[in-house]
Design an enzyme around this catalytic site. Structure first.
Site, PDB file in Angstrom:
ATOM      1  N   SER A 199       4.297   0.816  -4.572  1.00 45.99           N
ATOM      2  CA  SER A 199       5.749   0.578  -5.092  1.00 45.99           C
ATOM      3  C   SER A 199       5.246   0.363  -6.313  1.00 45.99           C
ATOM      4  CB  SER A 199       6.536  -0.449  -4.461  1.00 45.99           C
ATOM      5  OG  SER A 199       5.635  -1.792  -4.390  1.00 45.99           O
ATOM      6  N   SER A 200       4.550  -0.030  -6.413  1.00 46.60           N
ATOM      7  CA  SER A 200       4.463  -0.338  -8.246  1.00 46.60           C
ATOM      8  C   SER A 200       4.727   0.808  -9.355  1.00 46.60           C
ATOM      9  CB  SER A 200       3.422  -1.165  -8.548  1.00 46.60           C
ATOM     10  OG  SER A 200       2.242  -0.292  -8.063  1.00 46.60           O
ATOM     11  N   ALA A 201       4.077   1.859  -8.622  1.00 52.00           N
ATOM     12  CA  ALA A 201       3.591   3.282  -9.493  1.00 52.00           C
ATOM     13  C   ALA A 201       4.858   3.774  -9.570  1.00 52.00           C
ATOM     14  CB  ALA A 201       2.829   3.576  -8.269  1.00 52.00           C
ATOM     15  N   ALA A 202       6.338   4.069  -8.038  1.00 48.88           N
ATOM     16  CA  ALA A 202       7.421   4.274  -8.518  1.00 48.88           C
ATOM     17  C   ALA A 202       7.790   4.045  -8.873  1.00 48.88           C
ATOM     18  CB  ALA A 202       7.571   3.935  -6.786  1.00 48.88           C
ATOM     19  N   ASP A 251      -0.930   6.826  -7.341  1.00 49.33           N
ATOM     20  CA  ASP A 251       0.224   6.878  -6.883  1.00 49.33           C
ATOM     21  C   ASP A 251       1.137   7.624  -7.541  1.00 49.33           C
ATOM     22  OD1 ASP A 251      -1.400   4.928  -5.342  1.00 49.33           O
ATOM     23  OD2 ASP A 251       0.102   3.398  -5.621  1.00 49.33           O
ATOM     24  N   GLY A 307       0.643  -0.977  -0.036  1.00 48.21           N
ATOM     25  CA  GLY A 307      -0.140  -0.323  -0.448  1.00 48.21           C
ATOM     26  C   GLY A 307       1.016   1.391   0.416  1.00 48.21           C
ATOM     27  N   LEU A 308       2.201   1.310  -0.018  1.00 44.36           N
ATOM     28  CA  LEU A 308       3.164   2.817  -0.449  1.00 44.36           C
ATOM     29  C   LEU A 308       3.023   2.587  -1.704  1.00 44.36           C
ATOM     30  CD1 LEU A 308       5.480   1.636   2.580  1.00 44.36           C
ATOM     31  CD2 LEU A 308       3.417   2.917   2.541  1.00 44.36           C
TER      32      LEU A 308
HETATM   33  O1  PMV Z   1      -2.535  -0.365  -1.514  1.00 45.65           O
HETATM   34  P1  PMV Z   1      -2.328   0.625  -3.197  1.00 45.65           P
HETATM   35  O2  PMV Z   1      -1.473   1.928  -2.922  1.00 45.65           O
HETATM   36  O3  PMV Z   1      -2.000   0.586  -4.379  1.00 45.65           O
HETATM   37  O4  PMV Z   1      -3.345   1.980  -3.120  1.00 45.65           O
HETATM   38  C1  PMV Z   1      -4.846   1.769  -3.379  1.00 45.65           C
HETATM   39  C2  PMV Z   1      -5.402   2.660  -2.941  1.00 45.65           C
HETATM   40  C3  PMV Z   1      -7.144   2.450  -4.234  1.00 45.65           C
HETATM   41  O5  PMV Z   1      -8.054   3.496  -3.995  1.00 45.65           O
HETATM   42  C4  PMV Z   1      -7.898   1.434  -3.458  1.00 45.65           C
HETATM   43  C5  PMV Z   1      -6.906   2.531  -5.791  1.00 45.65           C
HETATM   44  C6  PMV Z   1      -6.570   3.850  -6.633  1.00 45.65           C
HETATM   45  O6  PMV Z   1      -5.692   3.124  -7.508  1.00 45.65           O
HETATM   46  O7  PMV Z   1      -6.440   3.955  -5.968  1.00 45.65           O
END
Ligand code: PMV
Length: 289
Positions: free
Chosen positions: A78-81, A123, A75-76
């Site tokens: 990492s894939s976007a970074a 992200d 949830g931090l």
């Molecule tokens: O868990 P993460 O970092 O992939 O965040 C997901 C956040 C969501 O709002 C649930 C999905 C999104 O693409 O914003």
């Protein structure tokens, strides 16, 4: 050879709501991902669909080395970074002239494709531009920086963003009368937070409410609840899930002098604590390694 890095992120408010066009606020944080790209005749064979898509999108071939300080699937962001840093490194190494805006848009398109259509640009925007970003639908606005003192708790329970997004989509389809007002309330919390950015007590209270609403959506997890409660008991202004939930990370907003105490309370729950603050830098060029 070109090395670029991009920051991770936490959602201060609005995850899941942003998937349905509601406003959300996310912030770039210090752990970064470093990506080195080198021209090479041999096609690279990265296993990551994100990296593969970056090369396809840019129409080039090369080798790539990733060094990540960010835990993945937590949830931090990492894939976007990884995606943003890879695109920027390819852009540099191959003399392409894409702007940061174009890199952010390309990275979002890649995330969306890999995540089968369900992703918000949060992200990828935060990783590209750094700082604090307000996301509404596909538009993004960089907000004034604030020196928020945060402690992240990684439950070490790996989560799956697509699965969690699908779970909310199912609830929305089955119980729209319950789910839609909750998503609206999450958006309203974000807009309220915009007026309290310099008041950590109010922000903390809003974060606690946001956490409760995410639990209503069914994306809570016992390990995360434990960390949230432990952080609050240790003196945090507020604490909530960050990201998709169902495991992954939580984030606590803390008075500066209590950061270590909150981190200790998190570690005492068999989780990993990361003490962090805002990173105003987005994707940036690094010295070659
Ligand atoms: O868990 P993460 O970092 O992939 O965040 C997901 C956040 C969501 O709002 C649930 C999905 C999104 O693409 O914003």
């Amino acid at each position: 050879m070109a090395t670029w890095s991009a920051p991770g992120k936490v959602f201060l408010f609005g995850e899941h709501g942003v998937v349905y066009g509601k406003p959300g606020i996310a912030m770039a944080i210090r752990p970064r991902v470093f990506v080195t790209v080198r021209r090479s005749r041999v096609a690279h064979h990265a296993k990551s669909p994100y990296i593969e898509s970056c090369f396809d999108e840019m129409g080039v071939r090369g080798s790539v080395y990733v060094n990540s300080q960010l835990p993945s699937s937590s949830g931090l962001g990492s894939s976007a970074a990884v995606t943003v840093a890879t695109l920027a490194a390819i852009n540099d190494e191959f003399g392409k002239k894409n702007s940061l805006e174009e890199i952010a848009d390309m990275a979002f398109a890649i995330e969306k494709k890999v995540q089968k259509g369900r992703a918000s640009p949060t992200d990828t925007s935060v990783s590209t531009f750094g700082g604090i970003v307000l996301i509404t639908g596909t538009s993004r606005r960089r907000l004034a920086p604030h020196n928020f003192q945060m402690v992240i708790g990684n439950s070490m329970v790996s989560h799956n963003t697509s699965k969690m997004v699908e779970k909310v989509a199912d609830l929305k389809a089955k119980s729209p009368g319950i789910c839609n007002p909750v998503l609206d309330a999450i958006g309203a919390l974000t807009m309220t937070a915009m007026h309290h950015m310099t008041d950590p007590n109010s922000l903390g209270r809003l974060m606690n409410m946001n956490h409760a609403l995410l639990e209503v959506l069914g994306v809570g997890h016992p390990a995360i609840s434990r960390l949230v409660l432990a952080s609050r008991a240790a003196g945090a202004y507020g604490a909530k899930i960050t990201g998709a939930g169902g495991g992954g990370c939580m984030v606590a907003l803390c008075p500066k002098h209590l950061k270590s105490r909150v981190a200790g309370a998190i570690e005492a729950c068999d989780a990993r604590a990361i003490i962090t603050t805002l990173d105003t830098d987005g994707v940036r060029k690094e010295k070659d390694v």
